[in-house]
Scaffold this motif. Structure first.
Motif, mmCIF file in Angstrom:
data_model
loop_
_atom_site.group_PDB
_atom_site.id
_atom_site.type_symbol
_atom_site.label_atom_id
_atom_site.label_comp_id
_atom_site.label_asym_id
_atom_site.label_seq_id
_atom_site.Cartn_x
_atom_site.Cartn_y
_atom_site.Cartn_z
ATOM 1 N N PHE A 44 -4.321 7.400 -0.653
ATOM 2 C CA PHE A 44 -3.301 6.393 -0.940
ATOM 3 C C PHE A 44 -3.660 5.025 -0.365
ATOM 4 O O PHE A 44 -3.228 3.999 -0.876
ATOM 5 C CB PHE A 44 -1.944 6.855 -0.431
ATOM 6 C CG PHE A 44 -1.353 7.979 -1.231
ATOM 7 C CD1 PHE A 44 -1.141 7.836 -2.590
ATOM 8 C CD2 PHE A 44 -1.036 9.191 -0.637
ATOM 9 C CE1 PHE A 44 -0.612 8.879 -3.350
ATOM 10 C CE2 PHE A 44 -0.500 10.236 -1.378
ATOM 11 C CZ PHE A 44 -0.288 10.089 -2.734
ATOM 12 N N ARG A 49 -6.722 4.101 -3.132
ATOM 13 C CA ARG A 49 -6.340 4.066 -4.541
ATOM 14 C C ARG A 49 -7.556 3.903 -5.454
ATOM 15 O O ARG A 49 -7.646 2.967 -6.257
ATOM 16 C CB ARG A 49 -5.325 2.956 -4.789
ATOM 17 C CG ARG A 49 -4.017 3.213 -4.082
ATOM 18 C CD ARG A 49 -2.998 2.107 -4.276
ATOM 19 N NE ARG A 49 -2.547 2.021 -5.662
ATOM 20 C CZ ARG A 49 -1.406 1.431 -6.037
ATOM 21 N NH1 ARG A 49 -0.615 0.901 -5.131
ATOM 22 N NH2 ARG A 49 -1.070 1.375 -7.297
ATOM 23 N N GLU A 65 5.147 3.309 -5.532
ATOM 24 C CA GLU A 65 3.751 2.975 -5.212
ATOM 25 C C GLU A 65 2.877 4.227 -5.316
ATOM 26 O O GLU A 65 1.751 4.179 -5.825
ATOM 27 C CB GLU A 65 3.657 2.375 -3.817
ATOM 28 C CG GLU A 65 4.145 0.954 -3.696
ATOM 29 C CD GLU A 65 3.175 -0.038 -4.316
ATOM 30 O OE1 GLU A 65 1.976 0.277 -4.426
ATOM 31 O OE2 GLU A 65 3.632 -1.129 -4.707
ATOM 32 N N MET A 82 0.843 -1.202 0.000
ATOM 33 C CA MET A 82 0.000 0.000 0.000
ATOM 34 C C MET A 82 0.872 1.243 0.000
ATOM 35 O O MET A 82 1.856 1.324 0.734
ATOM 36 C CB MET A 82 -0.905 0.001 1.239
ATOM 37 C CG MET A 82 -1.837 1.213 1.306
ATOM 38 S SD MET A 82 -2.888 1.204 2.784
ATOM 39 C CE MET A 82 -1.693 1.692 4.037
ATOM 40 N N ALA A 83 0.525 2.216 -0.821
ATOM 41 C CA ALA A 83 1.255 3.476 -0.860
ATOM 42 C C ALA A 83 1.023 4.257 0.425
ATOM 43 O O ALA A 83 -0.072 4.246 0.988
ATOM 44 C CB ALA A 83 0.803 4.305 -2.061
ATOM 45 N N GLU A 84 2.057 4.945 0.889
ATOM 46 C CA GLU A 84 1.964 5.775 2.080
ATOM 47 C C GLU A 84 2.320 7.210 1.711
ATOM 48 O O GLU A 84 3.038 7.447 0.737
ATOM 49 C CB GLU A 84 2.908 5.263 3.161
ATOM 50 C CG GLU A 84 2.567 3.874 3.674
ATOM 51 C CD GLU A 84 3.531 3.405 4.743
ATOM 52 O OE1 GLU A 84 4.509 4.137 5.022
ATOM 53 O OE2 GLU A 84 3.311 2.312 5.293
ATOM 54 N N HIS A 143 3.520 6.807 -7.175
ATOM 55 C CA HIS A 143 3.440 7.053 -8.621
ATOM 56 C C HIS A 143 2.322 6.233 -9.255
ATOM 57 O O HIS A 143 1.510 6.755 -10.036
ATOM 58 C CB HIS A 143 4.787 6.699 -9.257
ATOM 59 C CG HIS A 143 4.743 6.494 -10.731
ATOM 60 N ND1 HIS A 143 4.535 7.515 -11.636
ATOM 61 C CD2 HIS A 143 4.868 5.350 -11.476
ATOM 62 C CE1 HIS A 143 4.536 7.018 -12.868
ATOM 63 N NE2 HIS A 143 4.726 5.717 -12.800
ATOM 64 N N GLU A 144 2.252 4.960 -8.912
ATOM 65 C CA GLU A 144 1.207 4.099 -9.471
ATOM 66 C C GLU A 144 -0.178 4.554 -9.037
ATOM 67 O O GLU A 144 -1.128 4.539 -9.821
ATOM 68 C CB GLU A 144 1.450 2.645 -9.048
ATOM 69 C CG GLU A 144 2.652 1.994 -9.702
ATOM 70 C CD GLU A 144 2.494 1.843 -11.209
ATOM 71 O OE1 GLU A 144 1.347 1.685 -11.675
ATOM 72 O OE2 GLU A 144 3.521 1.900 -11.913
ATOM 73 N N ALA A 145 -0.309 4.961 -7.766
ATOM 74 C CA ALA A 145 -1.613 5.406 -7.256
ATOM 75 C C ALA A 145 -2.086 6.675 -7.962
ATOM 76 O O ALA A 145 -3.288 6.882 -8.140
ATOM 77 C CB ALA A 145 -1.519 5.643 -5.752
ATOM 78 N N ASP A 192 10.707 2.275 -2.971
ATOM 79 C CA ASP A 192 9.549 1.416 -3.221
ATOM 80 C C ASP A 192 8.246 2.171 -3.002
ATOM 81 O O ASP A 192 7.297 2.043 -3.772
ATOM 82 C CB ASP A 192 9.604 0.164 -2.346
ATOM 83 C CG ASP A 192 9.665 0.485 -0.860
ATOM 84 O OD1 ASP A 192 10.064 1.615 -0.494
ATOM 85 O OD2 ASP A 192 9.328 -0.397 -0.038
ATOM 86 N N ASN A 193 8.210 2.995 -1.955
ATOM 87 C CA ASN A 193 6.983 3.731 -1.681
ATOM 88 C C ASN A 193 6.746 4.833 -2.707
ATOM 89 O O ASN A 193 5.602 5.073 -3.105
ATOM 90 C CB ASN A 193 7.025 4.345 -0.275
ATOM 91 C CG ASN A 193 5.712 5.008 0.103
ATOM 92 O OD1 ASN A 193 4.665 4.358 0.153
ATOM 93 N ND2 ASN A 193 5.747 6.302 0.335
#
Length: 268
Positions: free
Chosen positions: A42, A45, A150, A1-3, A152-154, A146-147
């Motif tokens: 986030f 999403r 994430e 999960m994005a933070e 960016h993807e969200a 990594d976050n």
């Protein structure tokens, strides 16, 4: 999960369980007019979202993460973690050359200052200049690769805009969900200021209430976080109000970070 990639005044990371269990079962589109750190966004999403904030530097950061996250990571490698470097970067917005900075340079500056300032917060004065003091720390992690990816993807399917919160009235449709996390009311009603050049007075709180009324009438669902004050309870008495205890996270002395009374208000 994005933070969240930034720490923001009133950030909602610790309240996510309380917010999540009060979400509507379904939503056509998601709107967050006071985006800030974006903890709820986030965590969810949503496929269709409009994310806005009045702070243009914050929105620029999110746009850069959405478009070119790897270039941002490269730009962040060039900073020094010294007091001199901090104040050199902070004072750029006082110089005529600030307008010539690229979006990427502005985003890197924003994230650097947010992470190295006192208490790790972004604050501006009434001229719009960042006025946070040096955090007196050594090297800090400006991001987690990594976050950041994430996040960016969200953001890939999200629409981003620097806008007043009332812009949601133009964009929201029946069946959409809006989450409001405005600057909180205070017991003395003097309003709050810090993350933008303008404060948020009780007149602003009343104008936000009028936006909520219009959204309700058009068939949109909304939820709002705010301080548990008599003023807020009177203002939203026609809607569902639930009091909760929320841990403070901004006091200078960690021993003084006691729980605060907040409310979650909903029109459903």
């Amino acid at each position: 999960m994005a933070e969240p990639v930034v720490k923001w005044v009133g950030g909602k990371r610790r309240l996510l369980p309380e917010l999540a269990r009060r979400l509507p079962a379904d939503m056509r589109g998601y709107h967050e007019p006071f985006l800030g750190g974006g903890a709820l966004f986030f965590s969810l999403r949503p496929a269709q979202s409009l994310l806005t904030d009045f702070n243009g530097e914050l929105i620029n950061l999110y746009r850069v993460i959405k478009i070119c996250p790897r270039q941002l990571m490269t730009a962040l490698e060039g900073f020094e973690f010294t007091e001199a470097e901090y104040y050199r970067m902070r004072d750029l917005d006082r110089s005529p050359g600030f307008a010539a900075l690229s979006d990427l340079e502005r985003a890197a500056r924003f994230l650097y200052l947010s992470k190295t300032s006192f208490n790790g917060l972004w604050r501006v004065n009434r001229l719009g200049h960042h006025n946070g003091g040096w955090g007196k720390r050594g090297r800090v992690a400006l991001y987690r690769p990594d976050n950041l990816m994430e996040v960016h993807e969200a953001l890939r399917t999200a629409r981003l805009a620097q806008a007043h919160y009332s812009h949601v009235l133009v964009m929201a449709r029946p069946g959409d969900f809006v989450y409001f996390d405005p600057p909180y009311d205070t017991e003395r009603g003097e309003g709050s200021v810090g993350y933008t050049t303008t404060g948020f007075s009780r007149m602003d709180q009343q104008e936000l209430w009028q936006v909520c009324i219009k959204l309700h009438r058009m068939g949109a669902r909304w939820m709002q976080s705010n301080a548990d004050t008599p003023f807020i309870r009177r203002l939203y008495r026609a809607f569902r109000i639930e009091g909760i205890h929320a841990p403070r996270s901004l006091a200078g002395d960690p021993k003084g970070r006691a729980a605060a009374r907040e409310v979650i208000v909903r029109n459903y």
